[in-house]
Design a protein around this motif. Sequence first.
Motif, short mmCIF file in Angstrom:
data_model
loop_
_atom_site.label_atom_id
_atom_site.label_comp_id
_atom_site.label_asym_id
_atom_site.label_seq_id
_atom_site.Cartn_x
_atom_site.Cartn_y
_atom_site.Cartn_z
N SER A 86 54.01 91.09 21.03
CA SER A 86 52.85 91.99 21.12
C SER A 86 51.54 91.29 21.49
N LYS A 87 51.25 90.13 20.92
CA LYS A 87 49.88 89.62 20.99
C LYS A 87 49.70 88.60 22.10
N ASP B 106 54.12 84.74 8.89
CA ASP B 106 53.88 85.59 10.05
C ASP B 106 53.10 84.78 11.08
N ASN C 93 45.34 88.17 10.32
CA ASN C 93 44.66 89.43 10.59
C ASN C 93 44.24 89.94 9.21
N SER D 190 56.31 87.85 17.57
CA SER D 190 56.25 89.10 18.34
C SER D 190 55.89 88.85 19.79
N ARG E 287 57.25 97.20 22.07
CA ARG E 287 57.83 97.16 20.72
C ARG E 287 58.95 96.13 20.61
N ILE F 66 52.63 85.78 14.27
CA ILE F 66 52.46 86.70 15.40
C ILE F 66 51.25 86.36 16.27
N TYR F 67 50.24 85.68 15.67
CA TYR F 67 49.08 85.30 16.50
C TYR F 67 49.20 83.87 17.03
N TYR G 40 40.06 88.36 16.08
CA TYR G 40 39.27 89.12 15.12
C TYR G 40 38.15 88.29 14.53
N TYR H 186 47.06 91.71 6.43
CA TYR H 186 47.59 92.80 7.25
C TYR H 186 48.12 93.91 6.34
N LEU I 244 59.65 92.31 9.86
CA LEU I 244 59.12 92.33 8.48
C LEU I 244 59.97 93.26 7.61
N GLY J 36 59.62 95.02 17.47
CA GLY J 36 58.32 94.53 17.02
C GLY J 36 58.50 93.58 15.84
N SER J 37 57.45 92.84 15.54
CA SER J 37 57.53 92.04 14.31
C SER J 37 57.55 92.98 13.12
N SER J 38 57.12 94.22 13.32
CA SER J 38 57.23 95.22 12.25
C SER J 38 58.69 95.36 11.83
C1 LIG Z 1 49.57 90.06 11.13
C2 LIG Z 1 50.37 91.09 11.84
N1 LIG Z 1 51.71 91.13 11.65
C3 LIG Z 1 52.48 92.05 12.26
C4 LIG Z 1 51.93 93.00 13.11
C5 LIG Z 1 52.86 94.01 13.76
O1 LIG Z 1 52.92 93.84 15.13
P1 LIG Z 1 54.14 94.26 16.08
O2 LIG Z 1 55.03 95.16 15.31
O3 LIG Z 1 53.49 94.91 17.25
O4 LIG Z 1 54.85 92.99 16.46
C6 LIG Z 1 50.55 93.00 13.35
C7 LIG Z 1 49.93 94.01 14.24
O5 LIG Z 1 48.74 94.09 14.42
C8 LIG Z 1 49.75 92.02 12.70
O6 LIG Z 1 48.41 91.97 12.87
#
Ligand SMILES: Cc1ncc(COP(=O)(O)O)c(C=O)c1O
Length: 393
Positions: A239-240, A210, A182, A237, A248, A212-213, A327, A132, A111, A106-108
Amino acid sequence: MNSPERLQHRVSARMADIDPFHVVVLVTRAKALEAQGRSIVNMVIGEPDAPVAPVIAEAGIRAIQTGQVRYTPGLGTTALRESIADWYRVRYGVELPASRIGVMPGSSGALLMTMGVLIDPGDEVLMADPSYPCNRHFVRTMDGRAVCIPVGADTGYQLTAELVERHWSPRTRAVMLATPSNPTGTLIGFDELRAIHAVTTRHGGVLIVDEIYHGLTYGQPDRTALEFTDDVFIINSFSKYFGMTGWRLGWMVMPQAYVPDVEKLAQNLFISASDIAQQAAIAAFSAEAVAVHEARREAFREQRDFLLPRLQGLGFDIPIEPEGAFYIYANCSRLTNDSYAFCLDILETAGVAIAPGLDFGSHRAAEHVRFSYPKPIPVLAEGIERLRHYLNR
Ligand SMILES: Cc1ncc(COP(=O)(O)O)c(C=O)c1O
């Protein structure tokens, strides 16, 4: 009983600074209400309902069927890193060696690695309030200090070069941005991004963006800081845009000099990201998958265009049209002076779940709520009707 054989419950001091997600309280309550047979319009969670693109699912199944699902190198498989580098070439016109890409859980994960290689105890990281929520906790986990700078509609709820300059201190190590953001869905203009990078590097700091979006912007192409510099940490990521939250998988693009340290830390903290997810994610860049993702982006735009004027009609104040993510960050001060209590009551009384501003910082948090809109329009319409009924009681 207090015998020496009993485990003493003692947690690290940092845990006192890690806040829970308030939305989790709402999600848990929403689930409990659903279990009792209540119907809930869920606009609280930051993920679309749609299933993953079939071509990605099939690639994941094939990966399992080979029986060859293993640890991978700490920064990910060469095949996936090269696919990501190709994506930058095709999508942004940016040439990038695959060696600067690290595939993460994940981008988590990205980070966490970024903070791990940058932050010493007491170092400060500048970020917007609201933003976030996990970002400040990543910094705290490394014993750094998140400096959350209040932002409002006047700067599109984003940091500016001027704000970065004003809040810079001898302890500032990095600046953290998210575009689109976010919870606000707002972007940072490309010139402003360049100016923030210039201020940050002039002070000897590091810029983290970031993205991710990315892929989920409406009406304009995505621009990445990689277009003008290699000296930046980019977080992204699957994810989005790629719709793979539960797989993940994410990635980071880092300056070449940091690659060995990120690799070392990743190997130690999680060995590698999921191999199944990595094998599947290569298919996320196929023309077939991109067609699915682009159609979804169009649907999100329609959902935003449906919801936004209707929320304004109910008395929510949304001074800036969100141009990305999924959002809407709405000021609810005409309707309540306590957005958390408001969210709890709306859930109980109207059966609509939305997120309180409190989850994204403290600046005017009680005046704001976040709507997550990737839902079919009839579901959004039902949410609006329930809110109308609630507010007209
Ligand atoms: C701005 C931002 N960064 C990072 C994440 C983490 O996402 P993930 O770990 O699924 O890539 C989120 C998840 O909502 C997010 O909104």
